[in-house]
Design an enzyme around this catalytic site. Structure first.
Site, PDB file in Angstrom:
ATOM      1  N   GLU A 129       0.822  -1.221   0.000  1.00 27.70           N
ATOM      2  CA  GLU A 129       0.000   0.000   0.000  1.00 27.70           C
ATOM      3  C   GLU A 129       0.852   1.265   0.000  1.00 27.70           C
ATOM      4  OE1 GLU A 129      -0.816  -2.715   1.656  1.00 27.70           O
ATOM      5  OE2 GLU A 129      -2.910  -3.128   1.151  1.00 27.70           O
ATOM      6  N   HIS A 179     -11.828  -4.788   9.220  1.00 25.15           N
ATOM      7  CA  HIS A 179     -12.459  -4.654   7.903  1.00 25.15           C
ATOM      8  C   HIS A 179     -13.703  -3.774   8.026  1.00 25.15           C
ATOM      9  CE1 HIS A 179     -10.013  -8.273   7.213  1.00 25.15           C
ATOM     10  NE2 HIS A 179     -10.146  -8.076   5.927  1.00 25.15           N
TER      11      HIS A 179
END
Ligand SMILES: Cc1ncc(C[n+]2csc(CCOP(=O)(O)OP(=O)(O)O)c2C)c(N)n1
Ligand SMILES: Cc1ncc(C[n+]2csc(CCOP(=O)(O)OP(=O)(O)O)c2C)c(N)n1
Ligand SMILES: [Mg+2]
Ligand SMILES: [Mg+2]
Lengths: 321, 347, 347, 321
Positions: free
Chosen positions: A58, A125
């Site tokens: 990322e 999440h």
């Protein structure tokens, strides 16, 4: 025909790719697979070489986007979940956000963050990260609550010359539907009156707009008229529209799905009380998620976040003052 | 299979390229003189914040700068004044940034080594080590999307920065995307006070190359001729489409981490070893040996460098410092979204 | 110099160790049966959120579990049910966590594969890939400070997770500190839908070892005997003080990324290649070949596994789900600082 | 004898190491070199094997600390500058902060962040990050403003069973002095009335306590009595003490060095107006740094942050309402 929030996000990306050769998409599994949520389904095929799979890096994903933006391109980065953007945090807040201010070279990147709690997703999440990014100067943070906004604001995000954090709410992906894509839209930076009312202003954004509208409906049957302001963009934050509404209703409740400390709700309340103190006829209130990680089990999850029911309760307190 | 050794050289011996050598040497010299000037301005209290020198690393850095062309992209770090100058950074940019002149590229907003002109291929480093490499990748990626070929990007870093996650992600990304990235690592034996034994456990950082599936080369960073050859070759290969290249130079930091640091901790044995040789001195000896320059020429070049530097400093010292009242205090490029002033008024 | 090849084996041939093989096989079998149960509960809507299976990776994972001892530490990832069970994770922990029972170690707060008992050497993974490895380092570091020797830590990850900066920082850290870390990478050819060609460009991920200055070993992940030998040896070496060890296993993910994923994208050629062999089936064949188990015994073991799983599920299905009204909603260990309730009341 | 803020931090670490064999220090250059700011000077020699240099791997540094904490140790991590903690962000907010809540195993790590703007340091060596960490559940965020607090709160940080972000202000390191180290102290979680007054409450923390005290002194010569509340800890935040003060003065100004959006100042104002609305006789106000990166040049730097002078101006506005 009807179109979902997720389809609108896909459609906006398709249109951005079609309209502007400088646009490309980069992220894990966004290519042939179409992304973990299918937000880029079919785009790799339709736009060969412009929708590309990234390694699980990322930080480097964000860095690459910034470099491409320096070269005049307009990258869209998909984080697989908003939560994973923590490992790209430095590139976003220190590299992208400061670039224009430091060097006069704009950094038009769009970072798509699938945000928000859904049942069974657990602590990693489920996060909403708007407050974290909004704290930093140099970043635009968008939080679309409707299918129309998901579409038009994503299109505008790509055009904006600054880094945009685009907070999509996963809970809206499949269930929220509209008849058609919009042909015109409020510009980024303007809040929207999602429901008019005279007794109380509820300021909110993203998925909580729908919980708030549901709460307004409940209160309506009790004779209360609740005005719901959908911020749309939390930075810049349209204080004028919020204050205009509070001027009409005299009462303010802020609702956010994020954690309480330093979130959108405290920012809105601070602005209204500092600048529009006399508009208030009652103390403002706020309602956020509880101050723990987002729980996995549906029972806990449902109690962790604000819901129409808890919004009704909080609203009554303000109304009864 | 493992490509961690220096490959046979593909370009002609440096002794047939005096012009390049001289060009690089003069960039080294100018960098040394300018660095010394920054240090003395700092000691005189004329520079705020830190001053970071490239002493001992000029050969490596200059070798990069002279091998780059217009259209290439360079992400220098704190010890790359020589490379910056060789890649056409105006002396004034450095002086203005250190002194905070509003006429410099950073306009007093950022300082010292955190300068650049990203629109012209000179990236402006942020402090976070490792963070610039993937940005170079992005520039290269964009060029490829625009079907521009034959250009390269160079990122530099020290031994310490190789321990960052960003370094790893970016090298791997470049390898996967086969980008023309040349990563130049200056293993100068220390990261601030930390010796390499606390930084990595491999024999040489060049051993990282095989793990990315890219070629790696080692070079004696005190030897300008070797640097020109090895860095030059790596750049030639990347330019020719052979994908990312890793160059690891061995040398010693001949100064403190910054000018505030007396570097008492540097091992005296290292100082007297081959690593501790001053590359500038060595280059001068070489120039004389090769009869490419005599003592008079060297003195002449030095005096030209001193003049350039003194002129630049004199110019900048007459320039206006930033004025908080005319400063915009606005951070977005998209003017219509700038709530900066409102927020600032508001806050 | 480069230690990226499998070294000559130091432990006896596996054929002299049937007890270990059988122990590992039975953990694999139990894991397969339990995973299948999770999948069917998920299809029946009994499990919220994702279900992630270890199908095809049980041999590698079980080989870790059986080589660990009490006092060791293990940081499993999503496909490590076999290793967890072999390292004494109670079946109930997995079932309770998937079903959200308050009696499980995560008490309904976290789910599925995000479980563990960190106080007992079983770390509870967070989702962010690469993040557990340095935590294992920390445990090992602490043990060393306490002068506890002879123990090891194992972290696992997939091919995809090797691209994270965290992976790099942690491996380098372990190497610098010479910690008894065994890093086991399951190269199962995909990270979600992404093939390894988009993930790394080196020949094999084992080529990363040399760059950390640690030994690396490759193993056929479909072959339990090989896994026991290679993983076992690496653990023996780390235990003996030889520092970090990297093991890279080659295999194929024989399921979707999660149960929501039909994995249509997996290359059929890979499925029919040697990588696509089912390690459980292969282990059964081996057991029979060696006459360590006949068909009856295998059937008996399977039926025992099925019973264990059914019992556990039946037990947990009678257990209470979490109750938001009795839940503390308080996040700090230091009770006197817990403003949680206030803030929560407040918010 | 006198002792600086920095020496107090060193002394607290020395005492923590001496008192508790479970304590160790890990960070870049903290060993023989004694740290970039000399906060660990001499400790490596005094406590062999317990003050250790780390590679430039902030993510792994934090991870290692968490693992050691799981094993019952009490690590102190030094980030070389607060700004660099962005690359350890994930480990701190997702691994350390959630550990106890998820697993019932405490995570007693202390992360020392040399924070705050000093002249000439620029955008990446000047940041204050308290708002970012305080947003996350599971983290204690301390912001000592005095030599005494630097000492006693750091000692307490090491004892606290949760991750503590210890925000030291670099501007106070050398100049702020006390006669001696304290022998007793307010506990973490309690704010302190740094100056008593009846006309206006200024709520602040860290280096801004001193700017606020200087502002109070200026206003005193005009006849105003300003009460200054030093929060000491921004999470937990001692709302009771703040409200008690506002109850006495009826007026509130919040001052913080961080960026405005979602910082401590908005959190404090939101709490006071939601819970203590009736205590206020005038609209609250806040004063923060400007919403741009921290500038390098001293001229810009001095205008970017609140100062005694700008605090006086803001205070007058509230007083004159
Ligand atoms: C992520 C990060 N952590 C810490 C620092 C602080 N820091 C600045 S330079 C430096 C040492 C760098 O050493 P090295 O990479 O070897 O380069 P050198 O100074 O030797 O040229 C450190 C630790 C930083 N800039 N970025
Ligand atoms: C930092 C981070 N980025 C993205 C993800 C989302 N994600 C979860 S599993 C996965 C694929 C992992 O692939 P690999 O490491 O090969 O393990 P495998 O699933 O093949 O066992 C991804 C991208 C994540 N968990 N963490
Ligand atoms: Mg170095
Ligand atoms: Mg994989």
């Amino acid at each position: 025909m009807s179109i979902t929030y997720l389809e609108a996000i896909r459609a906006a990306q398709a249109r951005a790719l079609a309209d502007d050769p400088r646009v490309f998409i980069y992220g894990q599994d966004v290519g042939a697979f179409g992304g973990a949520f299918k937000a880029t389904k079919g785009l790799a095929k339709e736009f060969p070489g412009r929708v590309l799979d990234a390694p699980i890096s990322e930080d480097a994903m964000a860095g690459l986007a910034i470099g491409a933006a320096i070269e005049g391109l307009r990258p869209i980065i998909e984080m697989q979940f908003a939560d994973f953007s923590t490992v790209a945090f430095n590139q976003i807040v220190n590299q992208a956000a400061t670039l224009f201010w430091r060097t006069n070279v704009p950094c038009p990147i769009t970072v798509r963050l699938p945000c928000g709690a859904t049942s069974g997703s657990g602590p990693f999440h489920s996060q909403t990260m708007e407050a974290i990014y909004a704290h930093y100067p140099g970043i635009v943070v968008l939080t679309p609550a409707t299918v129309e906004d998901a579409y038009s604001m994503l299109l505008e995000a790509v055009v904006i010359d600054d880094p945009v954090i685009f907070c999509e709410h996963k809970l809206l992906y499949y269930h929220l539907k509209a008849e058609a894509l919009p042909t015109e839209a409020l510009p980024v930076g303007k809040a929207r009156i999602a429901r008019e009312g005279r007794d109380l202003t509820v300021v909110t954004y993203s998925a909580m707009v729908h919980e708030s509208l549901a709460a307004a409906e409940v209160l309506h049957s009790d004779g209360w008229e609740i005005e719901v302001v959908d911020l749309r963009s939390v930075k810049p934050l349209d204080t004028d529209t919020v204050m205009g509404s509070v001027a009409r209703t005299g009462r303010l409740l802020c609702v956010g799905e994020a954690w309480p400390w330093g979130g959108v709700t405290s920012e809105v309340i601070a602005r209204v009380t500092c600048e529009g103190y006399d508009l208030l006829d009652a103390p403002p209130q706020r309602l956020n998620a509880k101050d723990t990680p987002v729980p996995y089990h549906p029972n806990l999850w449902a109690a962790h976040r604000p819901t129409a029911r808890s919004i009704v309760d909080a609203a009554r307190k303000v109304l009864q003052y | 299979m493992v490509q961690s050794l220096v490959e046979p050289q593909s370009v002609a011996d440096i002794s047939s390229a005096p012009a390049l050598y001289v060009k690089a040497y003069r960039a080294m010299l100018l960098a040394r003189v300018l660095d010394d000037k920054f240090a003395s301005l700092w000691r005189a209290g004329k520079i705020h914040g830190g001053v970071f020198l490239g002493r001992g690393q000029e050969a490596l850095s200059a070798a990069i700068g002279v091998a780059l062309r217009e259209g290439d992209v360079f992400a220098p770090l704190i010890r790359d004044l020589a490379g910056r100058l060789a890649f056409n950074e105006p002396i004034l940019d450095g002086v203005r940034t250190y002194l905070g002149s509003t006429l410099g590229p950073m306009r007093g907003r950022d300082g010292n080594v955190h300068r650049g002109r990203p629109g012209e291929g000179q990236l402006a480093m942020i402090s976070h080590l490792g963070a610039m490499i993937s940005v170079v990748n992005g520039v290269l990626f964009a060029r490829r999307m625009k079907h521009i070929t034959g250009m390269v990007g160079v990122a530099t870093c020290g031994d310490g920065a190789t321990s960052t996650g960003s370094f790893h992600e970016a090298l791997n990304q470049a390898a996967v995307e086969k980008l023309p990235l040349v990563m130049v690592v200056a293993d100068n034996q220390y990261a601030y006070s930390t010796p390499t034994a606390q930084q990595f456990a491999c024999r040489s950082l060049v051993d990282r190359a095989v793990g990315y599936g890219i070629p790696g080369y080692e070079v004696d960073g005190t030897d300008l001729a070797a640097c020109l050859r090895v860095v030059g070759d790596a750049i030639v290969r990347a330019r020719a489409g052979q994908g990312p290249q890793l160059v690891v130079a061995h040398l010693l930091r001949l100064c403190g981490h910054g000018e505030h640091d007396d570097a008492y901790y540097i091992d005296p044995q290292l100082k007297s070893s081959a690593l501790g040789v001053d590359c500038l001195k060595r280059a001068e000896d070489f120039l004389r040996q090769q009869s490419w320059a005599d003592a008079g020429t060297l003195a002449q070049w030095r005096s030209e460098a001193v003049h350039q530097v003194e002129d630049a400093v004199a110019t900048v010292q007459r320039e206006p410092p930033p004025d908080p009242f005319t400063e915009t205090w606005s951070v977005l490029a998209t003017a219509r979204l700038a709530e900066g002033n409102e927020v600032n008024a508001r806050s």
